[in-house]
Design a protein around this motif. Structure first.
Motif, mmCIF file in Angstrom:
data_model
loop_
_atom_site.group_PDB
_atom_site.id
_atom_site.type_symbol
_atom_site.label_atom_id
_atom_site.label_comp_id
_atom_site.label_asym_id
_atom_site.label_seq_id
_atom_site.Cartn_x
_atom_site.Cartn_y
_atom_site.Cartn_z
ATOM 1 N N ILE A 192 0.857 -1.202 0.000
ATOM 2 C CA ILE A 192 0.000 0.000 0.000
ATOM 3 C C ILE A 192 0.887 1.244 0.000
ATOM 4 C CG2 ILE A 192 -1.778 1.277 1.275
ATOM 5 C CD1 ILE A 192 -2.635 -1.469 2.442
ATOM 6 N N MET A 193 1.905 1.213 0.825
ATOM 7 C CA MET A 193 2.830 2.346 0.919
ATOM 8 C C MET A 193 3.519 2.588 -0.424
ATOM 9 S SD MET A 193 4.733 3.883 3.753
ATOM 10 C CE MET A 193 5.578 2.713 4.777
ATOM 11 N N LYS A 194 3.879 1.501 -1.123
ATOM 12 C CA LYS A 194 4.548 1.629 -2.427
ATOM 13 C C LYS A 194 3.642 2.375 -3.417
ATOM 14 C CE LYS A 194 6.925 -2.343 -3.423
ATOM 15 N NZ LYS A 194 6.937 -3.638 -4.148
ATOM 16 N N ARG A 195 2.363 1.988 -3.429
ATOM 17 C CA ARG A 195 1.430 2.627 -4.370
ATOM 18 C C ARG A 195 1.203 4.097 -3.990
ATOM 19 N NH1 ARG A 195 -0.930 -2.770 -4.198
ATOM 20 N NH2 ARG A 195 -2.390 -2.191 -2.533
ATOM 21 N N ALA A 196 1.088 4.337 -2.688
ATOM 22 C CA ALA A 196 0.886 5.726 -2.223
ATOM 23 C C ALA A 196 2.099 6.573 -2.591
ATOM 24 C CB ALA A 196 0.671 5.734 -0.716
ATOM 25 N N LYS A 197 3.268 6.000 -2.432
ATOM 26 C CA LYS A 197 4.506 6.739 -2.715
ATOM 27 C C LYS A 197 4.624 7.029 -4.211
ATOM 28 C CE LYS A 197 9.477 6.640 -1.770
ATOM 29 N NZ LYS A 197 9.800 7.212 -3.049
ATOM 30 N N PHE A 198 4.204 6.043 -5.024
ATOM 31 C CA PHE A 198 4.247 6.241 -6.479
ATOM 32 C C PHE A 198 3.408 7.472 -6.862
ATOM 33 C CE2 PHE A 198 1.809 5.723 -10.414
ATOM 34 C CZ PHE A 198 2.841 5.803 -11.333
ATOM 35 N N ALA A 199 2.181 7.531 -6.323
ATOM 36 C CA ALA A 199 1.286 8.651 -6.657
ATOM 37 C C ALA A 199 1.874 9.970 -6.152
ATOM 38 C CB ALA A 199 -0.098 8.417 -6.051
ATOM 39 N N PHE A 200 2.387 9.936 -4.940
ATOM 40 C CA PHE A 200 2.917 11.156 -4.338
ATOM 41 C C PHE A 200 4.145 11.662 -5.105
ATOM 42 C CE2 PHE A 200 5.178 13.625 -1.082
ATOM 43 C CZ PHE A 200 4.150 14.485 -0.729
ATOM 44 N N ASP A 201 5.059 10.736 -5.445
ATOM 45 C CA ASP A 201 6.266 11.122 -6.173
ATOM 46 C C ASP A 201 5.907 11.669 -7.559
ATOM 47 O OD1 ASP A 201 7.748 10.314 -4.052
ATOM 48 O OD2 ASP A 201 8.433 8.426 -4.935
ATOM 49 N N TYR A 202 4.901 11.059 -8.192
ATOM 50 C CA TYR A 202 4.476 11.520 -9.512
ATOM 51 C C TYR A 202 3.970 12.970 -9.436
ATOM 52 C CZ TYR A 202 2.624 11.471 -14.219
ATOM 53 O OH TYR A 202 2.397 11.769 -15.544
ATOM 54 N N ARG A 203 3.161 13.232 -8.398
ATOM 55 C CA ARG A 203 2.667 14.612 -8.199
ATOM 56 C C ARG A 203 3.841 15.575 -8.013
ATOM 57 N NH1 ARG A 203 -2.739 15.131 -6.505
ATOM 58 N NH2 ARG A 203 -3.653 13.129 -5.995
ATOM 59 N N ARG A 204 4.785 15.161 -7.164
ATOM 60 C CA ARG A 204 5.942 16.020 -6.864
ATOM 61 C C ARG A 204 6.716 16.373 -8.126
ATOM 62 N NH1 ARG A 204 8.652 16.971 -1.844
ATOM 63 N NH2 ARG A 204 6.979 17.298 -0.360
ATOM 64 N N LYS A 205 6.809 15.372 -9.046
ATOM 65 C CA LYS A 205 7.586 15.576 -10.273
ATOM 66 C C LYS A 205 6.857 16.465 -11.276
ATOM 67 C CE LYS A 205 9.208 11.198 -10.763
ATOM 68 N NZ LYS A 205 8.835 10.038 -11.483
#
Ligand SMILES: Cc1cc2nc3c(=O)[nH]c(=O)nc-3n(C[C@H](O)[C@H](O)[C@H](O)COP(=O)(O)OP(=O)(O)OC[C@H]3O[C@@H](n4cnc5c(N)ncnc54)[C@H](O)[C@@H]3O)c2cc1C
Length: 290
Positions: A192-205
């Motif tokens: 779950i954390m991996k998927r959340a991090k993917f979305a968050f990192d994508y937003r950041r980029k």
């Protein structure tokens, strides 16, 4: 009820528009929300429910009637087994906290919304989405409790909401969400954390972060990205007064601080005209204009 008069609500809006609410009340419970609705009916006042204020562009200098800041924060697990969990989440519950709790407990279903500002009420009203992969906030809803136009409590199933892209029935009925009941799947915290991090990192980029905006300002048009069109008419970084088009993502309008409403109105007009001229497309706002 403690009602404040002529309250500046700029700091409750992520775009920081400078606006005064004629009457302002902070609701901290379901009873407060019901009382606020009753007060508005008894006194024939317009009522506006403010969640995280992250999907709004307020062009008025004053909002008449009663503005209710929803700070009703509650989450109860009501059922569950080894595969899933059923929970009631209040409408004022912050999305960031909901995702933090989900990760902590191994509940899957909301993690792609990591980085989505605002509250459960606003996310249900908008049926807020994430596109990689396409998931909507309303996906996991089973039923909900609302306050109807006459101030009565009402229980409705998911189909009542007519969820669609950026759409729920609440936009038409103006009913108030009290709580949503959601079913989430149990999964490993790490996944779950991996998927959340993917979305968050994508937003950041790809998006400006930590500055005053209300997210994507215009809707995409028939699969054509509004941001792409605004970029192609040369408006990335363009400003009117203290409002400007983000150089990172052209569909984000930013308030540098203390932006004037006239300047925001002018900037919106310029963007729409230029896009119309070059692409023949009339951009429609995704944010709610007040
Ligand atoms: C940086 C940034 C990133 C964003 N990213 C996304 C994204 O990825 N996907 C996306 O879809 N959106 C995105 N948005 C837009 C916005 O965050 C979402 O639409 C969000 O779900 C709005 O929630 P809110 O609580 O802030 O609602 P608000 O802006 O406070 O309100 C929106 C509407 O919902 C109504 N409302 C609020 N609470 C209730 C309630 N309890 N009952 C009935 N009506 C209610 C309000 O009256 C208003 O009409 C982004 C915004 C920002 C600033």
């Amino acid at each position: 009820m403690i009602i404040q008069k002529n309250k500046n609500i700029s700091h409750y809006l992520t775009l920081r528009n400078n606006v005064v609410a004629e009457l302002f009340f902070e609701a901290k419970s379901r009873e407060d929300l019901i009382a606020a609705k009753k007060y508005s009916l008894d006194n024939r006042l317009d009522i506006f429910i403010l969640g995280g204020g992250s999907n709004l562009a307020v062009l008025k200098s004053r909002m008449d009637g009663l503005v209710v800041k929803n700070s009703y924060v509650d989450l109860k697990v009501i059922d569950g087994n080894e595969k899933e969990v059923k929970m009631s989440v209040s409408s004022g519950f912050p999305i960031s906290l909901l995702i933090a709790r989900s990760i902590q407990n191994g509940w899957s279903g909301f993690e792609y919304h990591q980085g989505l500002p605002g509250t459960v009420g606003g996310a249900v009203y908008m049926n807020s989405k994430w596109t990689k992969p396409l998931t909507y906030f309303g996906d996991n809803l089973v039923y909900a409790f609302l306050i109807d136009s006459k101030g009565r409590e009402k229980k409705v199933g998911k189909s009542y909401f007519e969820f669609d892209y950026d759409h729920s029935i609440l936009q038409k009925t103006k009913e108030i969400l009290l709580e949503g009941v959601f079913i989430l799947k149990k999964d490993s915290k790490e996944e779950i954390m991996k998927r959340a991090k993917f979305a968050f990192d994508y937003r950041r980029k790809t998006q400006p972060y930590g500055i005053a905006s209300s997210g994507c300002f215009f809707k995409n048009y028939q699969g054509r990205s509004a941001g792409y069109m605004i970029d192609k008419v040369g408006l990335k970084g363009f400003s009117v007064g203290n409002y400007f088009v983000s150089p990172i993502h052209a569909n984000f309008i930013i308030n540098k601080g203390d932006g004037k409403r006239e300047d925001l109105i002018k900037l919106i007009g310029i963007i729409k005209n230029k896009v119309k001229e070059k692409f023949g497309v009339t951009l429609e706002e995704e944010v709610i204009i007040i």
